[in-house]
Design an enzyme around this catalytic site. Structure first.
Site, PDB file in Angstrom:
ATOM      1  N   ASN A 161      22.955 103.120  33.568  1.00 26.11           N
ATOM      2  CA  ASN A 161      22.958 104.657  33.720  1.00 26.11           C
ATOM      3  C   ASN A 161      22.417 105.036  32.239  1.00 26.11           C
ATOM      4  OD1 ASN A 161      25.343 103.519  32.772  1.00 26.11           O
ATOM      5  ND2 ASN A 161      26.307 105.592  32.934  1.00 26.11           N
ATOM      6  N   ALA A 186      20.883  95.727  32.903  1.00 26.58           N
ATOM      7  CA  ALA A 186      21.250  95.940  34.024  1.00 26.58           C
ATOM      8  C   ALA A 186      20.220  95.560  35.147  1.00 26.58           C
ATOM      9  CB  ALA A 186      21.773  97.201  34.337  1.00 26.58           C
ATOM     10  N   GLU A 258      34.557  98.916  28.753  1.00 26.04           N
ATOM     11  CA  GLU A 258      34.495 100.441  28.790  1.00 26.04           C
ATOM     12  C   GLU A 258      34.270 100.653  30.468  1.00 26.04           C
ATOM     13  OE1 GLU A 258      32.875 103.748  29.940  1.00 26.04           O
ATOM     14  OE2 GLU A 258      31.456 103.156  28.565  1.00 26.04           O
ATOM     15  N   LEU A 259      35.186 101.187  31.139  1.00 23.14           N
ATOM     16  CA  LEU A 259      35.327 101.111  32.704  1.00 23.14           C
ATOM     17  C   LEU A 259      35.223 102.509  33.139  1.00 23.14           C
ATOM     18  CD1 LEU A 259      37.708  98.178  32.993  1.00 23.14           C
ATOM     19  CD2 LEU A 259      35.377  97.906  32.639  1.00 23.14           C
ATOM     20  N   CYS A 292      29.959 107.756  32.811  1.00 20.41           N
ATOM     21  CA  CYS A 292      31.556 107.596  33.227  1.00 20.41           C
ATOM     22  C   CYS A 292      32.520 108.605  32.457  1.00 20.41           C
ATOM     23  CB  CYS A 292      31.912 106.207  32.282  1.00 20.41           C
ATOM     24  SG  CYS A 292      31.231 106.355  30.556  1.00 20.41           S
TER      25      CYS A 292
END
Length: 488
Positions: A161, A186, A258-259, A292
């Protein structure tokens, strides 16, 4: 002098492996790179496999002693040179356009991401230069010295993202600390990340940054099981974060995770409804909602609910959904192909439980990965839109009469990454902010983060910090030496 051909070179190479000072051969599967605005692939890259992962690991391991011993001023100079190149490249359309083409974010947001990347490298250069060894005389006849050391090779695993600024948020402090980096970008936005890797390579010794995109089994597993790797920094879902944590636990790796998040957006009774609605537009729809820290649970005091809701619904209805390259577009497509259907499922489930869905009057484009921005009025608190991470342009609104009960709903989600509070009494707003389970809170702002401050989550949103002094220290160990003079 900046090499402005970097983007073209990365596109032409079609390799998702960079070890040494450029693209290298890759033995993994071919990966199509899709433009979410059209839903079709515009190019492809060849991914790496176990052999490339091993080669990258060997290169980083060999580079560790020299890079760790490189004086701080030289490491800081390398970071500033990287920042200068990113800044120069951001003045041209190539890289930002590539970010937009891979992720679907608006061109203006892609350009802003490059600016944020510049800041991360410069901030970490400044912070590592300001760091000083401590010398303490707190015990009679003893001197205590505390020195910093790089923790070792660092594995950096990043999402799609923010394919440039999130890698920068991890790579910059690792390099500043003296840690070589193993970088896995990614799958959805590999090219934008590979350009960053190419820029970094021009200012680093060979092996200090090695990049391999491949399957976790081929790439991540061998990295995290090798003794040379002493830190892992991951940004992504809570589900995958648990897998990374499980891999890191047996060797006690330094871990930053960092979720996911389910950020509350709390509108207090004394808030300016119009201003709060505009703040929510930013906090909710920034990056197409694919953030997020995006506002998720919208909790509005009944005293201002009518005016606030009217303003936010009007702003949502006015959003122009379309080509992210068009300056008139407010929302672009979502990067994952399945996310529009996932957004529709969240809406349908909430409506079935009693929510009212409000959408723009203009039709959503049929081709590509577009989702209709939707406000869910009277969203039930047991709906998935209110209890899970949305990661898209769906905005559930819940009107509360009791602030304590509203905050209990927030705490029940299990997440603890970000939050927002809107109110005119700043003391009261800060008191509410202190009650949120969050690593970062925006009071009357939808953009609370900056590279100068720590950013991290609690509970299901992860552990550890990025940014600020704490982000640098995530890649450092501390050596304390106590000395008593001979004969004392």
């Amino acid at each position: 002098m900046t090499d402005f051909s970097i983007v073209d070179e990365v596109l032409a190479a079609k390799s998702a492996v960079r070890i040494g000072a450029g693209p290298t051969g890759a033995s993994g599967p071919v990966l199509p790179v899709v433009d979410p605005a059209t839903g079709t692939a515009f190019t492809e890259v060849v991914t790496g496999g176990a052999a490339e992962a091993a080669e990258a690991l060997a290169a980083a391991t060999a580079a560790l002693p020299t890079w760790a011993a490189t004086p701080v001023p030289q490491r800081a100079a390398a970071l500033r040179a990287i920042a200068d190149d990113v800044e120069a490249l951001a003045t041209r359309p190539d890289w930002a356009a590539l970010i937009t083409r891979e992720t679907g974010k608006r061109l203006a947001e892609s350009t802003a991401e490059l600016g944020l990347t510049v800041t991360y490298f410069r901030v970490m250069a400044d912070l590592v230069e300001r760091q000083e060894d401590q010398r303490l005389t707190v015990v009679p006849q003893h001197e205590h010295r505390v020195a910093t050391r790089p923790v070792g090779v660092a594995a950096v695993l990043t999402p799609w993202n923010f394919p440039v600024s999130i890698p920068a948020r991890k790579i910059a402090p690792a390099l500043a600390a003296g840690c070589p980096v193993l970088f896995k970008p990614a799958e959805l936005a590999p090219l934008s990340s590979l350009v960053l890797a190419a820029v970094c390579e021009r200012h680093l010794p060979a092996g200090v940054l090695a990049t391999v995109l491949g399957t976790p089994a081929d790439v991540v597993d061998p990295w995290l099981s090798d003794p040379a790797v002493q830190a892992v920094s991951f940004t992504g879902s809570t589900r995958v974060g648990r897998l990374v944590a499980a891999q890191a636990a047996p060797r006690f790796l330094r871990t930053v995770l960092e979720l996911g998040g389910c950020a509350p957006f709390v509108v207090l009774p004394d808030a300016d409804p119009q201003a709060a609605a505009q703040t929510l537009v930013v906090a909710k729809y920034r990056n197409n909602g694919q953030s997020c820290i995006a506002a998720n649970q919208i909790l509005v005091a009944r005293e201002v609910a009518a005016e606030f809701t009217e303003a936010f619904v009007a702003a949502t209805r006015a959003l122009a959904v379309g080509d992210p390259r068009d300056p008139g577009t407010d929302l672009g497509p979502l990067a994952p192909a399945g996310d529009p259907a996932r957004m529709a499922e969240l809406v349908d489930e909430a409506v079935a439980k009693g929510a009212r869905a409000v959408t723009p009057n203009a039709p959503t484009p049929a081709a590509g990965h577009y989702a209709t921005p939707t406000v869910l009025l009277d969203a039930p608190m047991d709906s998935r839109a209110m209890t899970s991470e949305i990661f898209g342009p769906v905005a559930p609104v819940h009107v509360y009469d009791d602030l304590d009960a509203a905050l209990a709903l927030h705490h029940a989600t299990g997440y603890g990454l970000a939050g927002y509070v809107c109110g005119t009494d700043l003391d009261a707003a800060h008191a509410v902010a202190a009650r949120l389970r969050a690593g970062i809170v925006g009071v009357n702002t939808g953009t609370p983060n900056t590279p100068w401050i720590p950013f991290g989550g609690l509970a299901d949103s992860g552990l550890g910090y990025e940014g600020g002094r704490q982000g640098l220290e995530a890649f450092q160990s501390f050596l304390s030496v106590a000395t008593r003079p001979a004969g004392a």
